[in-house]
Scaffold this motif. Structure first.
Motif, PDB file in Angstrom:
ATOM      1  N   MET A 328       0.844  -1.214   0.000  1.00  0.00           N
ATOM      2  CA  MET A 328       0.000   0.000   0.000  1.00  0.00           C
ATOM      3  C   MET A 328       0.875   1.258   0.000  1.00  0.00           C
ATOM      4  O   MET A 328       0.573   2.232  -0.685  1.00  0.00           O
ATOM      5  CB  MET A 328      -0.915   0.016   1.231  1.00  0.00           C
ATOM      6  N   HIS A 329       1.954   1.232   0.775  1.00  0.00           N
ATOM      7  CA  HIS A 329       2.871   2.376   0.784  1.00  0.00           C
ATOM      8  C   HIS A 329       3.470   2.593  -0.609  1.00  0.00           C
ATOM      9  O   HIS A 329       3.613   3.735  -1.055  1.00  0.00           O
ATOM     10  CB  HIS A 329       3.984   2.150   1.816  1.00  0.00           C
ATOM     11  N   ASP A 330       3.822   1.493  -1.286  1.00  0.00           N
ATOM     12  CA  ASP A 330       4.329   1.611  -2.667  1.00  0.00           C
ATOM     13  C   ASP A 330       3.284   2.274  -3.564  1.00  0.00           C
ATOM     14  O   ASP A 330       3.567   3.235  -4.285  1.00  0.00           O
ATOM     15  CB  ASP A 330       4.642   0.222  -3.248  1.00  0.00           C
ATOM     16  N   ALA A 331       2.068   1.719  -3.534  1.00  0.00           N
ATOM     17  CA  ALA A 331       1.001   2.181  -4.439  1.00  0.00           C
ATOM     18  C   ALA A 331       0.697   3.662  -4.227  1.00  0.00           C
ATOM     19  O   ALA A 331       0.534   4.421  -5.188  1.00  0.00           O
ATOM     20  CB  ALA A 331      -0.259   1.341  -4.221  1.00  0.00           C
ATOM     21  N   VAL A 332       0.623   4.082  -2.960  1.00  0.00           N
ATOM     22  CA  VAL A 332       0.245   5.464  -2.658  1.00  0.00           C
ATOM     23  C   VAL A 332       1.391   6.432  -2.968  1.00  0.00           C
ATOM     24  O   VAL A 332       1.165   7.547  -3.421  1.00  0.00           O
ATOM     25  CB  VAL A 332      -0.238   5.579  -1.191  1.00  0.00           C
ATOM     26  N   ASN A 333       2.632   5.981  -2.752  1.00  0.00           N
ATOM     27  CA  ASN A 333       3.776   6.834  -3.087  1.00  0.00           C
ATOM     28  C   ASN A 333       3.877   7.060  -4.591  1.00  0.00           C
ATOM     29  O   ASN A 333       4.189   8.167  -5.056  1.00  0.00           O
ATOM     30  CB  ASN A 333       5.069   6.189  -2.561  1.00  0.00           C
ATOM     31  N   GLU A 355      11.543   5.211  -6.143  1.00  0.00           N
ATOM     32  CA  GLU A 355      12.517   4.231  -5.652  1.00  0.00           C
ATOM     33  C   GLU A 355      13.331   4.783  -4.483  1.00  0.00           C
ATOM     34  O   GLU A 355      13.540   4.098  -3.474  1.00  0.00           O
ATOM     35  CB  GLU A 355      13.465   3.800  -6.772  1.00  0.00           C
ATOM     36  N   SER A 356      13.771   6.029  -4.585  1.00  0.00           N
ATOM     37  CA  SER A 356      14.648   6.574  -3.539  1.00  0.00           C
ATOM     38  C   SER A 356      13.913   6.738  -2.208  1.00  0.00           C
ATOM     39  O   SER A 356      14.533   6.697  -1.146  1.00  0.00           O
ATOM     40  CB  SER A 356      15.257   7.905  -3.978  1.00  0.00           C
ATOM     41  N   GLU A 357      12.577   6.904  -2.249  1.00  0.00           N
ATOM     42  CA  GLU A 357      11.819   7.014  -0.997  1.00  0.00           C
ATOM     43  C   GLU A 357      11.373   5.663  -0.460  1.00  0.00           C
ATOM     44  O   GLU A 357      11.325   5.461   0.754  1.00  0.00           O
ATOM     45  CB  GLU A 357      10.595   7.919  -1.202  1.00  0.00           C
ATOM     46  N   ARG A 358      11.061   4.731  -1.329  1.00  0.00           N
ATOM     47  CA  ARG A 358      10.538   3.442  -0.859  1.00  0.00           C
ATOM     48  C   ARG A 358      11.645   2.454  -0.483  1.00  0.00           C
ATOM     49  O   ARG A 358      11.498   1.710   0.487  1.00  0.00           O
ATOM     50  CB  ARG A 358       9.635   2.823  -1.944  1.00  0.00           C
ATOM     51  N   LEU A 359      12.725   2.419  -1.230  1.00  0.00           N
ATOM     52  CA  LEU A 359      13.755   1.397  -1.006  1.00  0.00           C
ATOM     53  C   LEU A 359      14.335   1.404   0.405  1.00  0.00           C
ATOM     54  O   LEU A 359      14.442   0.343   1.031  1.00  0.00           O
ATOM     55  CB  LEU A 359      14.858   1.532  -2.068  1.00  0.00           C
ATOM     56  N   PRO A 360      14.726   2.561   0.988  1.00  0.00           N
ATOM     57  CA  PRO A 360      15.292   2.523   2.345  1.00  0.00           C
ATOM     58  C   PRO A 360      14.313   1.971   3.380  1.00  0.00           C
ATOM     59  O   PRO A 360      14.716   1.251   4.299  1.00  0.00           O
ATOM     60  CB  PRO A 360      15.622   3.996   2.635  1.00  0.00           C
ATOM     61  N   ASN A 361      13.031   2.282   3.230  1.00  0.00           N
ATOM     62  CA  ASN A 361      12.042   1.772   4.176  1.00  0.00           C
ATOM     63  C   ASN A 361      11.781   0.283   3.984  1.00  0.00           C
ATOM     64  O   ASN A 361      11.555  -0.443   4.959  1.00  0.00           O
ATOM     65  CB  ASN A 361      10.746   2.578   4.069  1.00  0.00           C
ATOM     66  N   VAL A 362      11.836  -0.186   2.756  1.00  0.00           N
ATOM     67  CA  VAL A 362      11.705  -1.621   2.496  1.00  0.00           C
ATOM     68  C   VAL A 362      12.902  -2.354   3.102  1.00  0.00           C
ATOM     69  O   VAL A 362      12.746  -3.403   3.742  1.00  0.00           O
ATOM     70  CB  VAL A 362      11.596  -1.895   0.977  1.00  0.00           C
ATOM     71  N   GLN A 363      14.103  -1.802   2.940  1.00  0.00           N
ATOM     72  CA  GLN A 363      15.310  -2.430   3.482  1.00  0.00           C
ATOM     73  C   GLN A 363      15.236  -2.517   5.006  1.00  0.00           C
ATOM     74  O   GLN A 363      15.621  -3.515   5.615  1.00  0.00           O
ATOM     75  CB  GLN A 363      16.555  -1.656   3.043  1.00  0.00           C
ATOM     76  N   LYS A 364      14.704  -1.451   5.610  1.00  0.00           N
ATOM     77  CA  LYS A 364      14.535  -1.426   7.074  1.00  0.00           C
ATOM     78  C   LYS A 364      13.615  -2.570   7.504  1.00  0.00           C
ATOM     79  O   LYS A 364      13.879  -3.273   8.483  1.00  0.00           O
ATOM     80  CB  LYS A 364      13.918  -0.071   7.458  1.00  0.00           C
ATOM     81  N   LEU A 365      12.508  -2.745   6.759  1.00  0.00           N
ATOM     82  CA  LEU A 365      11.566  -3.817   7.064  1.00  0.00           C
ATOM     83  C   LEU A 365      12.224  -5.183   6.909  1.00  0.00           C
ATOM     84  O   LEU A 365      12.058  -6.065   7.753  1.00  0.00           O
ATOM     85  CB  LEU A 365      10.346  -3.718   6.148  1.00  0.00           C
ATOM     86  N   ILE A 366      12.979  -5.363   5.827  1.00  0.00           N
ATOM     87  CA  ILE A 366      13.624  -6.650   5.572  1.00  0.00           C
ATOM     88  C   ILE A 366      14.562  -7.016   6.722  1.00  0.00           C
ATOM     89  O   ILE A 366      14.565  -8.151   7.214  1.00  0.00           O
ATOM     90  CB  ILE A 366      14.400  -6.617   4.230  1.00  0.00           C
TER      91      ILE A 366
END
Length: 583
Positions: A328-333, A355-366
């Motif tokens: 959902m965060h991806d879709a809305v961003n 990509e620059s906004e979503r990738l760091p947060n995805v990495q944090k989740l991983i």
């Protein structure tokens, strides 16, 4: 008999994948005015007979984003709203403050609960709302091949996507400017474009089973954890429509007992997993067994025209129930940025911020998920340096508590960049409660005239427009600042431009009055809402004697904030010139 001629059509955006991420992306683009120029395809037939399983939980920030899109109320009508949790040790004794306990402390939001609704029901709502915007999911239609002609300028129809109807066998070529792969962990789009999917899959296997149960578990309509010596940290999640999900580790030892893993095996293991409590299935809706792993695509945006979203660009365990939320965060961003570019309101360079906004947060989740998934399987984290005999259940409680505001989504922040700019506003509170790149908190407000209660998020819907919020403070103290700002605002060519994608709101920190104009001493900037208790000013760190202007991005994150004075307009114009193509 002659061969059937291949059909050809052109759209601006082709979305591949009819799950929640694809549907919500398509819904936004349709809502933002692109219903005639988008298409969404799904290779599996989608109907009300779909299996129940897969994702179930939306955390507060996801619910807030869907609320600003006008979708959350309908989800809430059908959901199980979970505000209570429980953890039981191996003997069936209740243990305080462990497992999912953080869910009981998700504050600072109207959506202070886990919205539990199985993906099947969410998709039905999203499909219907998408149809109401004039777009239907095309299924079963499979993407067979995709080609990008990089000699054609970016922003033109440089993508050729060959699709095949699963019923008629008819092939169609779709020319598009942008392609969004929201087609799951085995994404055809990702593989067709040779985008590496980096990470690993472990040997660990987990089971999930949904159904209607009878049980003597004392607290059964909650999000629960059972600390089982044989099945790891067992998930117990109360679901919509009176059902329950049970999830557990399926160890190599347990696997030996079953030549084939079928429904009977899933039921038998679920019964074992919650001992010493009793469990009986009155009905099984769905079950699955799967391998746990974490992978991230090397690129979320490639060739200036192809995006990946959801599981297509990141997969992880379901340990922290983050799959649908991250998607959902991806879709809305992505959607508002793509809409602004398609409407000629922003340069194509805006798209790289996805990509620059979503990738760091995805990495944090991983990184967090790696620890969670090991602990749920009764293993200590791989980089664990503490007591080797520590109880994984205890460590799990600590890890989940530490990550609680990230899990709820309320603390997810974006780095400073060209659309998140630290402005001239300086809060008197240290550290400031809100700054550029952080979520814009929801706050209670009152409407003029009727004094009816409302909320900031309700008054700043996501319609692919920015919202500039003038915290006018107490007009007795800010009158000079307001007059300076008002003169500059009325003279601004940018904000008087009919094409300007910026809406304005004024929030005075004052007692309710019969006329906003008289209260302010100047014409209001857009709609007016009162903040009579000054709680909104306080939550945003704004001194009522000074005021401030906070710019909210279409997706609800803070873009910038300026001091309230005559110079603010020049600062805001400079900010928007860095993003938009309007003067």
């Amino acid at each position: 008999m002659g061969s059937i001629e291949k059909k050809v059509r052109h759209v601006d955006v082709l979305i591949v994948g009819g799950g929640p991420v694809g549907l919500v992306t398509a819904y936004q683009l349709a809502k933002f005015g692109h219903s005639d120029s988008i298409a969404i395809i799904e290779k599996e037939p989608k109907s009300s007979q779909d299996q129940y399983g897969r994702a179930i939980t939306l955390y507060p920030r996801s619910s807030e984003m869907l609320d600003q899109l006008g979708l959350a109320d309908e989800l809430a009508q059908e959901c199980f709203a979970c505000r209570k949790t429980v953890s039981y040790d191996k003997d069936g004794n209740e243990v305080q403050g462990r497992g999912w306990y953080f869910m009981e402390n998700m504050k600072d939001t109207q959506w202070d609960f886990a919205l539990v609704l199985r993906q099947k029901y969410q998709e039905e709502i999203f499909r219907r709302r998408l149809r109401e915007e004039g777009v239907s999911l095309e299924a079963p239609v499979e993407l067979v091949s995709v080609r990008v002609d990089e000699s054609i300028p970016s922003g033109s129809h440089r993508i050729s996507a060959l699709t095949k109807n699963g019923v008629t066998g008819v092939e169609e070529e779709i020319g598009c400017k942008y392609l969004i792969g929201a087609d799951g962990g085995r994404s055809f789009v990702r593989r067709a474009l040779d985008i590496p999917f980096e990470g690993n899959t472990t040997e660990d296997k987990w089971v999930r089973i949904d159904g209607v149960v009878e049980t003597d578990v004392p607290k059964s309509r909650v999000y629960g954890a059972f600390e089982s010596p044989t099945h790891g940290n067992v998930l117990w999640a109360a679901l919509d429509h009176g059902a329950t999900r049970i999830g557990f580790a399926y160890t190599a030892e347990r696997q030996k007992g079953y030549p084939e893993f079928n429904e009977a095996a899933a039921v038998a293991e679920a019964i074992e997993s919650v001992k010493p409590f009793k469990l009986k299935f009155k009905q099984v809706d769905w079950f699955t067994v799967y391998s746990v792993g974490q992978r991230v695509a090397k690129e979320f945006f490639t060739k200036d025209c192809v995006f990946l979203a959801g599981d297509a660009c990141h997969t992880h365990s379901s340990g922290a129930a983050q799959g649908m939320n991250t998607g959902m965060h991806d879709a809305v961003n992505l959607a508002w940025k793509l809409s602004m570019v398609l409407r000629g309101l922003a340069p194509a360079s805006l798209l790289s911020t996805y990509e620059s906004e979503r990738l760091p947060n995805v990495q944090k989740l991983i990184n967090y998920d790696k620890d969670i998934s090991r602990l749920m399987t009764m293993q200590l984290p791989t980089d664990w340096k503490g007591d080797p005999n520590a109880d994984p259940n205890e460590i799990l409680g600590t890890v989940m508590e530490e990550a609680s505001t990230f899990t709820s989504g309320l603390s997810i922040a974006l780095d400073i960049n060209k659309i998140n700019v630290a402005g001239s506003f300086k809060s008197n509170i240290d550290p400031p409660p809100v700054s550029a790149g952080q979520r814009g908190p929801d706050v209670q407000l009152q409407k003029p005239g009727s004094f009816e209660a409302t909320r900031l998020h309700k008054e700043t819907p996501n319609i692919a427009r920015y919202h500039a919020v003038v915290f006018a403070g107490n007009p007795e103290d800010t009158s000079t600042r307001l007059k300076e700002f008002s003169g500059a605002w009325e003279a601004s060519m940018m904000f008087s431009n009919a094409r300007s994608p910026v809406s304005w709101l004024t929030i005075p920190a004052a007692k309710l009055g019969p006329s906003a104009y008289e209260l302010l001493g100047v014409s209001p900037f857009g709609k007016v809402f009162y903040d009579k208790e000054q709680t909104a000013h306080s939550r945003y760190g704004v001194d009522a004697k000074e005021g401030a202007i906070v710019v909210l991005r279409p997706d609800g994150w803070v873009g910038t904030a300026t001091a309230l004075n005559g110079a603010a307009i020049k600062e805001l114009e400079a900010y928007f010139r860095g993003i938009l193509l309007v003067e």
